[in-house]
Design a protein around this motif. Structure first.
Motif, mmCIF file in Angstrom:
data_model
loop_
_atom_site.group_PDB
_atom_site.id
_atom_site.type_symbol
_atom_site.label_atom_id
_atom_site.label_comp_id
_atom_site.label_asym_id
_atom_site.label_seq_id
_atom_site.Cartn_x
_atom_site.Cartn_y
_atom_site.Cartn_z
ATOM 1 N N GLY A 113 29.420 -42.649 36.152
ATOM 2 C CA GLY A 113 28.463 -41.549 36.158
ATOM 3 C C GLY A 113 28.861 -40.452 37.127
ATOM 4 N N LEU A 114 29.338 -40.832 38.317
ATOM 5 C CA LEU A 114 29.764 -39.846 39.317
ATOM 6 C C LEU A 114 30.967 -39.042 38.825
ATOM 7 C CD1 LEU A 114 29.423 -41.910 42.627
ATOM 8 C CD2 LEU A 114 27.966 -40.020 41.854
ATOM 9 N N ILE A 115 31.899 -39.719 38.166
ATOM 10 C CA ILE A 115 33.068 -39.025 37.622
ATOM 11 C C ILE A 115 32.635 -38.026 36.554
ATOM 12 C CG2 ILE A 115 35.152 -39.328 36.220
ATOM 13 C CD1 ILE A 115 35.615 -41.985 37.694
ATOM 14 N N MET A 116 31.703 -38.451 35.702
ATOM 15 C CA MET A 116 31.192 -37.577 34.650
ATOM 16 C C MET A 116 30.491 -36.357 35.243
ATOM 17 S SD MET A 116 31.013 -37.368 31.272
ATOM 18 C CE MET A 116 31.210 -39.064 30.689
ATOM 19 N N LEU A 117 29.641 -36.577 36.244
ATOM 20 C CA LEU A 117 28.928 -35.476 36.888
ATOM 21 C C LEU A 117 29.900 -34.544 37.608
ATOM 22 C CD1 LEU A 117 25.843 -37.381 38.366
ATOM 23 C CD2 LEU A 117 25.820 -35.726 36.494
ATOM 24 N N GLY A 118 30.936 -35.131 38.209
ATOM 25 C CA GLY A 118 31.923 -34.321 38.915
ATOM 26 C C GLY A 118 32.643 -33.370 37.982
ATOM 27 N N HIS A 119 33.041 -33.854 36.809
ATOM 28 C CA HIS A 119 33.748 -33.012 35.848
ATOM 29 C C HIS A 119 32.817 -32.008 35.184
ATOM 30 C CE1 HIS A 119 37.848 -34.687 35.800
ATOM 31 N NE2 HIS A 119 37.259 -35.812 36.168
ATOM 32 N N ALA A 120 31.513 -32.300 35.217
ATOM 33 C CA ALA A 120 30.527 -31.345 34.699
ATOM 34 C C ALA A 120 30.120 -30.344 35.779
ATOM 35 C CB ALA A 120 29.297 -32.092 34.181
ATOM 36 N N GLU A 121 30.658 -30.541 36.998
ATOM 37 C CA GLU A 121 30.380 -29.670 38.152
ATOM 38 C C GLU A 121 28.892 -29.639 38.494
ATOM 39 O OE1 GLU A 121 32.130 -25.862 37.482
ATOM 40 O OE2 GLU A 121 34.178 -26.649 37.553
ATOM 41 N N VAL A 122 28.287 -30.823 38.455
ATOM 42 C CA VAL A 122 26.880 -30.972 38.803
ATOM 43 C C VAL A 122 26.785 -31.724 40.114
ATOM 44 C CG1 VAL A 122 24.673 -31.999 38.113
ATOM 45 C CG2 VAL A 122 26.137 -30.928 36.400
ATOM 46 N N ALA A 123 25.959 -31.241 41.034
ATOM 47 C CA ALA A 123 25.838 -31.843 42.361
ATOM 48 C C ALA A 123 25.144 -33.190 42.291
ATOM 49 C CB ALA A 123 25.077 -30.914 43.296
ATOM 50 N N THR A 124 25.375 -34.003 43.315
ATOM 51 C CA THR A 124 24.750 -35.319 43.401
ATOM 52 C C THR A 124 23.813 -35.377 44.597
ATOM 53 O OG1 THR A 124 26.568 -36.170 44.754
ATOM 54 C CG2 THR A 124 26.757 -36.434 42.379
ATOM 55 N N GLY A 125 22.960 -36.386 44.603
ATOM 56 C CA GLY A 125 22.040 -36.568 45.723
ATOM 57 C C GLY A 125 22.549 -37.666 46.636
ATOM 58 N N GLY A 126 21.654 -38.269 47.398
ATOM 59 C CA GLY A 126 22.025 -39.355 48.293
ATOM 60 C C GLY A 126 22.806 -38.869 49.503
ATOM 61 N N THR A 127 23.253 -39.803 50.319
ATOM 62 C CA THR A 127 24.000 -39.440 51.520
ATOM 63 C C THR A 127 25.363 -38.839 51.172
ATOM 64 O OG1 THR A 127 24.721 -41.758 51.635
ATOM 65 C CG2 THR A 127 22.900 -41.099 53.064
ATOM 66 N N ALA A 128 25.897 -39.187 50.003
ATOM 67 C CA ALA A 128 27.165 -38.596 49.584
ATOM 68 C C ALA A 128 26.989 -37.097 49.340
ATOM 69 C CB ALA A 128 27.673 -39.283 48.317
ATOM 70 N N GLY A 129 25.913 -36.735 48.639
ATOM 71 C CA GLY A 129 25.629 -35.329 48.394
ATOM 72 C C GLY A 129 25.353 -34.570 49.684
ATOM 73 N N LEU A 130 24.599 -35.195 50.589
ATOM 74 C CA LEU A 130 24.297 -34.568 51.873
ATOM 75 C C LEU A 130 25.566 -34.372 52.695
ATOM 76 C CD1 LEU A 130 22.275 -33.546 53.963
ATOM 77 C CD2 LEU A 130 21.940 -35.921 54.703
ATOM 78 N N SER A 131 26.424 -35.374 52.715
ATOM 79 C CA SER A 131 27.676 -35.283 53.477
ATOM 80 C C SER A 131 28.572 -34.180 52.929
ATOM 81 C CB SER A 131 28.419 -36.622 53.425
ATOM 82 O OG SER A 131 27.635 -37.655 53.973
ATOM 83 N N LEU A 132 28.625 -34.068 51.608
ATOM 84 C CA LEU A 132 29.453 -33.042 50.978
ATOM 85 C C LEU A 132 28.941 -31.646 51.327
ATOM 86 C CD1 LEU A 132 31.828 -32.482 49.110
ATOM 87 C CD2 LEU A 132 30.243 -32.577 47.174
ATOM 88 N N THR A 133 27.612 -31.490 51.288
ATOM 89 C CA THR A 133 27.022 -30.192 51.620
ATOM 90 C C THR A 133 27.293 -29.821 53.078
ATOM 91 O OG1 THR A 133 25.247 -30.468 49.984
ATOM 92 C CG2 THR A 133 24.865 -28.889 51.762
ATOM 93 N N LEU A 134 27.115 -30.792 53.989
ATOM 94 C CA LEU A 134 27.336 -30.532 55.410
ATOM 95 C C LEU A 134 28.804 -30.246 55.716
ATOM 96 C CD1 LEU A 134 25.018 -33.207 57.101
ATOM 97 C CD2 LEU A 134 24.635 -30.739 56.880
#
Length: 207
Positions: free
Chosen positions: A17-38
């Motif tokens: 799912g994460l790979i699919m969302l990544g190629h669709a250029e859609v952001a994710t939530g959770g601590t991974a999304g927060l870490s990426l934003t920071l």
């Protein structure tokens, strides 16, 4: 053994799912999304931020959910990290943002639900959602939606309007899937919350 296989399945679903969302250029939530934003705001690598942000959640997990649950959560996080890295070996491909949002979010929702039902999580807000469900009967999907919406909103500025809206839609889909399985999640993670110096039950409930 069945629990291990189910956790592997859950990690595979989330990673896909994460790979699919990544190629669709859609952001994710959770601590991974927060870490990426920071990582866009401060000069600190994503990996370090991801590690540091999760530390207080792991401490909380050990204290309130038990070592078994925490260790399986660490295992799940490691597996998803490793499985998601396979994307680097794949040929570059594009995914329709609408189809990618729907399919990727459904896979993540099913994967997270599978992990929750087998007394594991992907750390961060997942731990908090399961704790609030066990202690206060809170809907884990609703908790996940509130936290992840705030995280996605924080990084909204870095995405286009369409991608931002789809990111919110992704969080809603993932949370809806988790909410759909909330009763099975409750049974699977039953009695994992510590109410004091003792665990509520010893029957395999520290996970």
């Amino acid at each position: 053994m069945i629990r291990i296989l189910n956790i592997l399945l859950g990690c595979m679903l989330v990673s896909s799912g994460l790979i699919m969302l990544g190629h669709a250029e859609v952001a994710t939530g959770g601590t991974a999304g927060l870490s990426l934003t920071l990582s866009y705001l401060v000069d600190i690598p994503f990996a370090w931020l991801f590690f540091l942000i999760n530390i207080p959640f792991y401490v909380f997990s050990v204290m309130r959910m038990g070592w078994n649950f925490t260790l399986f959560t660490l295992l799940s996080v490691s597996l998803v990290t490793a499985m998601s890295s396979v994307d680097r070996l794949l040929p570059d491909f594009a995914v329709n943002m609408y189809a990618g949002t729907l399919i990727g979010s459904l896979l993540c929702g099913l994967g997270l639900s599978t992990l929750f039902m087998n007394k594991a999580s992907l750390g961060g807000s997942n731990i908090l959602a399961l704790f609030l469900q066990q202690r206060y009967k809170a809907n884990p999907g609703t908790v996940n939606f509130i936290i992840d919406s705030c995280i996605v909103a924080l990084g909204f500025y870095s995405a286009g309007i369409i991608q931002g809206i789809l990111s919110i839609a992704s969080v809603f889909i993932v949370s809806s899937v988790i909410s759909y399985f909330k009763k099975r999640i409750s049974v699977g993670s039953q009695r994992t919350v510590r109410t004091g110096p003792r665990v509520a039950s010893q029957a395999g409930a520290n996970g």
